[in-house]
Each structure stands twice: as structure tokens, then as C-alpha cells.
Write an enzyme that holds these catalytic residues in place. Structure first.
Site, mmCIF file in Angstrom:
data_model
loop_
_atom_site.group_PDB
_atom_site.id
_atom_site.type_symbol
_atom_site.label_atom_id
_atom_site.label_comp_id
_atom_site.label_asym_id
_atom_site.label_seq_id
_atom_site.Cartn_x
_atom_site.Cartn_y
_atom_site.Cartn_z
ATOM 1 N N LYS A 271 0.835 -1.201 0.000
ATOM 2 C CA LYS A 271 0.000 0.000 0.000
ATOM 3 C C LYS A 271 0.871 1.252 0.000
ATOM 4 O O LYS A 271 1.983 1.229 0.510
ATOM 5 C CB LYS A 271 -0.852 0.029 1.277
ATOM 6 N N ARG A 345 -10.494 -11.390 1.789
ATOM 7 C CA ARG A 345 -11.388 -12.399 1.215
ATOM 8 C C ARG A 345 -10.750 -13.782 1.223
ATOM 9 O O ARG A 345 -11.443 -14.796 1.291
ATOM 10 C CB ARG A 345 -11.804 -11.963 -0.201
#
Ligand code: BES
Ligand code: MN
Ligand code: ZN
Length: 500
Positions: A271, A345
Site C-alpha cells: 500500500k 477475502r
């Protein structure tokens, strides 16, 4: 939470809190004499109009009052008044009182506020204001330990009021417990430490807990959870919490699944630095599950629940998974990881599968899953997904009353094309368009067709500006909703039987 079944002036407290909707603000003038004319003057001059979250504080001069100060809080227009506004108004005035160091406080629940639901919400609100974020400060820090708030309710409702206030305090405390965990930095809350903290929470509440280590995850074939954990020096964990109250029916069994990424750097798909510190709260879903289950046990809700919390640190270490790697999930499905930052996920897929294996008949997952949900719904509203639609609406209504606003988004199967892989069953991200939806569709692949709810709390788990009713920082979103889902599961079962 003390309940004072008496008149305002008799309450043994330092500050009494009164409230008024905009249309009823003149009713506050009955406290004019007690305040040496101050509240009347404030109402007359328009200094206090009853606008939502407006506050007003004044000394009490009347010698027959035990409290030395009076505070008023606005409830907004009467037609727009809700349970959640009562909860938030209570937090707002308690935060103001806290800043002014007023000592013990007591909120007068009269008129429309004198119902069990309202008293509970006010008790929740007062308790939420006690959350203390400063434990790592060594200077300019005054630890906040006031647990002396109360509710003034009319005499005839005393027992009802006491039960409602006790429930509200308990629920508020469990929200604060989750907020405390969310606030914990990544260096102190590593996966093994987080797993230990959740075990403590659960065991203190009389729940049974299992903590699975990497070797056990290996045996279960949880390639997605292990894959995400591989880039970190800290090993992953899976926490299983069981609530099996004596006398509960064998079905339904709720499966609560919460994302427990103790820090999300993004992994090799790292990130950008701006606001990366916020990624310490990527375990807010996991904390919400454990804290909600502890509250549910304390409330003796007669339903079985299995909590599954997959825990890992998403780091770009030398053994980290790389874009293009293929992982095999515990369910057998294979996933091509095109972006290592879509890690939530992956770990949730294995956890949803495990919750079913342990006997869950209904699944509810909660996760700080996607930045895309903030693009869609902002920071006010949690993303709500699931099936069947009636179950989604059932949970939406519960969340609304609980003060965790959420709103449904679709799971149309056409979106699934975005998850197609050339070499495996799926890829792990569907790109920018509909990013929160494709993430939910990815999860759905691991729900085995059970009734299922997915709450994407990436926009709502952390407040990035101060609001009158919520300071900057962790919000504890979802705790009250999960408690509500457990409490209303019996109602849902009845309703759904009648529907067929
Ligand atoms: N933990 C983040 C989601 C998130 C973003 C939470 C902002 C709170 C605030 C999640 O693991 C993530 O990184 N999601 C990616 C998915 C993308 C790579 C498909 C995202 O939303 O950018
Ligand atoms: Mn991520
Ligand atoms: Zn994440």
C-alpha cells in the site's frame, strides 16, 4: 448503571441531564428556578433550541437539589426522533460532561424516553462515552475511570428500567472492549497476541475457545489463510469460539466470521504510505465477533453460535505470496492471487468453509474488506450483502435500531465475470468497478449456499473526524448488530417457517 427511581432533584449524582426535542424546548423552563433563571434565559434567547446534539451546561443554585449542575441536550425535531438519536444524544452529552470533569452524571429518561428500549439505548450511549483511547500516552494523559453514570426513571418502572439499563451498560461495555482491541497497534497486537486476547475475552465470558496454530491449519488445508500469513515473521492463527447454552435448540446454529488481519501492509502489492497506519484496525471484524459473543453469553441468549476468526499479518516478507501465485483453499477451490492486498477475502474464504464444517446453518461475516465500499457508501453506512433477500432485510432492520446503519448492495451474477482466472477457479480481485460487490461475490463462493450476510465495515470501523457522538478512532461498529442478530434469530426462524 445506577437507576434512580426518583425526582430530578433527589438523584444522588453531580450532574443531572435533561433533554428536549425542538418543539418541546420550552418545557425545560420548569428547571429555571433551580438554575437561577439560566435555563429559561437560554431557551428565551435561542442559545438552546433543542437542535440535535446541542448542549447546554449550567450550575444548580437550588438547595434542595443533590446535583450541583444541570446539562441539557437537544434531541432534534420530534418527528425525526429515533432510538439511535437517543443513544447518540446520550453519548454527546456524556462526552461534554466528561470534558468538563463533572463527575457522576445521571440522564433523566422521562416522557418518550421512559420505555425499556430508550432506557437501554441511553445506557448504551452513556457507556460508549467512557471509551478511553489514551493508554499509550505518558504525558498529558489523565486516565478516565469514571463509571458513575446513571438514569433517572419514574418510580413505577423501576425493575423494567433497571433491567434495560443493565443491558445497555453491558452492550456498551462490549462495544468499548472491541474498540480497545481495534485501537491496539500492530506491534503489540500480533496474530498470536490477538488470538490470546480473544481467548481471554471469550473465556472470561464463559465461552469455550480453540486456537488453531499453523500446523493445524496445514492439516485442514487452509491454503488461503496460510498463504496470507506467509509474508510475516508472525504465524497465523484461527480462533474458534463456541457458545452452546444449555437448552438451546440444536438448530439454527449461527456462524459468525470476523476478519482478523492484525496489520495490512498490502503484502507484495504494498500500500502507499498515506494513512497506512489505519491498517492496524483491519481486525475490527474479528474483535466485533468475539466481543459480541461474550455479550450474547452474558445476556443468556438461547441460541447456538460458532465464532470463527482467521488471524494473520499481511506483510511483504521473503516468503510472502506473490502476484500470480495460486493458492488452494480448504474447500478445494483454487485462487490465483493477482493482488496480495486483497487478502481479507482469502482468509475469510477458509474461515467461512470452516464455520460450515463446524455445523453453522446461517453465516454472518464482518470485515474491513474493501476501500471500494467507502467510495460507494462513504463513512456513514456499512455495506450489506447476502442471501436470501428477506434475511438481508431482517438484518438491516436490526442494524438500524442498533445504530449501525447499513444498506444493501447487489450480488448480480454478471459481476462474477470479473473474477475469472485463466489458470485457476478464480482470481482474488475484480478490479475497480464494483470492487465491494466482487469482493462479496468472492466470499459467496465459500458459503455453500447457506443463508449468509456479509457486512463490509471498511468505511465505518474507524471515525476519522470527531463527531458530537463519536470521537475520532475506533467505532465498535457491528457489535450491537451481531448481538441483535443473535437475539432475533428465534423471530427469524418463526417468520421464515410461516413464509414457506
Ligand atoms: N483492509 C483493506 C480494506 C480497507 C481499506 C479497510 C481502507 C479500511 C480502509 C483490504 O484488505 C484491501 O486492501 N482491499 C483492497 C482490495 C483491492 C486490492 C482489490 C482495496 O480496497 O484497495
Ligand atoms: Mn488489503
Ligand atoms: Zn485488509
Amino acid at each position: 448503571m445506577d437507576v434512580f427511581a426518583c425526582q430530578l432533584h433527589e438523584a444522588d449524582t453531580d450532574l443531572v441531564i435533561v433533554s428536549a426535542a425542538e418543539e418541546q424546548v420550552s418545557e425545560l423552563e420548569r428547571w429555571s428556578a433551580a438554575t437561577g433563571g439560566e435555563i429559561g434565559r437560554a431557551v428565551q434567547s435561542g442559545e438552546f433550541t433543542g437542535k440535535l446534539f446541542e448542549t447546554f451546561l449550567t450550575p444548580i443554585v437550588a438547595s434542595d437539589f443533590r446535583a450541583r449542575r444541570l446539562a441539557a441536550v437537544g434531541l432534534g425535531p420530534r418527528s425525526a426522533f429515533t432510538i439511535d438519536r437517543a443513544r447518540r444524544a446520550a453519548t454527546a452529552i456524556a462526552l461534554t460532561a466528561r470534558q468538563k470533569k463533572t463527575g457522576r452524571i445521571a440522564f433523566a429518561a422521562d416522557g418518550a424516553l421512559n420505555t425499556p428500549d430508550m432506557i437501554q439505548a441511553i445506557a448504551e450511549g452513556l457507556t460508549l462515552a467512557e471509551f478511553d483511547a489514551g493508554r499509550y500516552k505518558t504525558t498529558d494523559y489523565e486516565p478516565f475511570a469514571l463509571r458513575a453514570s446513571g438514569i433517572i426513571a419514574s418510580a413505577q418502572a423501576r425493575h423494567v428500567a433497571e433491567t434495560a439499563a443493565r443491558r445497555g451498560r453491558l452492550i456498551g461495555e462490549h462495544c468499548n472492549m472491541a474498540r480497545q482491541l481495534d485501537n491496539e497497534p500492530g506491534n503489540s497486537l500480533t496474530p498470536p497476541v490477538f488470538a490470546a486476547r480473544l481467548s481471554e475475552v471469550a473465556q472470561d465470558g464463559g465461552l469455550s475457545v480453540d486456537v488453531l496454530d499453523a500446523a493445524e491449519l496445514e492439516r485442514l488445508g487452509m491454503g488461503m489463510l496460510l498463504g496470507v500469513g506467509r509474508g510475516s515473521a508472525e504465524p497465523p492463527r484461527l480462533v474458534v469460539i463456541r457458545y452452546e447454552p444449555a437448552g438451546a435448540p440444536t438448530t439454527p446454529v449461527l456462524g459468525f466470521v470476523g476478519k482478523g488481519i492484525t496489520f495490512d501492509t498490502g503484502g507484495i502489492s504494498i500500500k502507499p504510505p498515506l494513512d497506512m497506519d489505519r491498517m492496524k484496525d483491519d481486525m475490527a471484524g474479528g474483535a466485533a465477533v468475539a466481543c459480541a459473543m461474550r455479550a450474547i453469553a452474558a445476556l443468556n441468549v438461547p441460541i447456538r453460535i460458532i465464532g470463527v476468526i482467521p488471524i494473520a499479518e499481511n506483510m511483504p516478507g521473503g516468503r510472502a505470496i506473490k502476484p500470480g501465485d495460486v493458492l488452494k483453499s480448504a474447500s478445494g477451490k483454487t485462487v490465483e492471487v493477482v493482488n496480495t492486498d486483497a487478502e481479507g477475502r482469502l482468509i475469510l474464504g477458509d474461515a467461512l468453509w470452516y464455520a460450515q464444517r463446524l455445523g453453522a446453518t446461517h453465516l454472518v461475516d464482518i470485515a474491513t474488506l474493501t476501500g471500494a465500499i467507502t467510495v460507494a457508501l462513504g463513512r456513514i453506512t456499512t455495506g450489506l450483502f447476502g442471501t436470501p433477500p428477506a434475511f438481508v432485510e431482517h438484518v438491516r432492520a436490526i442494524a438500524e435500531r442498533a445504530g449501525d446503519r447499513c444498506w444493501p448492495l447487489p450480488l448480480f451474477e454478471e459481476y462474477k465475470d470479473q473474477l475469472r482466472s485463466e489458470i485457476a477457479d478464480m482470481i482474488n480481485t475484480g478490479g475497480r468497478p464494483g470492487g465491494a460487490i466482487t469482493a462479496a461475490l468472492f466470499l459467496q463462493e465459500f458459503t455453500g449456499g447457506l443463508p449468509w450476510i456479509h457486512l463490509d465495515i471498511a468505511g465505518t470501523s474507524w471515525a476519522d473526524e470527531n463527531k458530537p457522538f463519536m470521537p475520532k478512532g475506533p467505532t465498535g461498529v457491528g457489535v450491537r448488530t451481531l448481538i441483535g442478530v443473535a437475539e432475533k434469530m428465534g423471530e427469524w426462524e418463526l417468520e421464515s417457517k410461516n413464509r414457506i
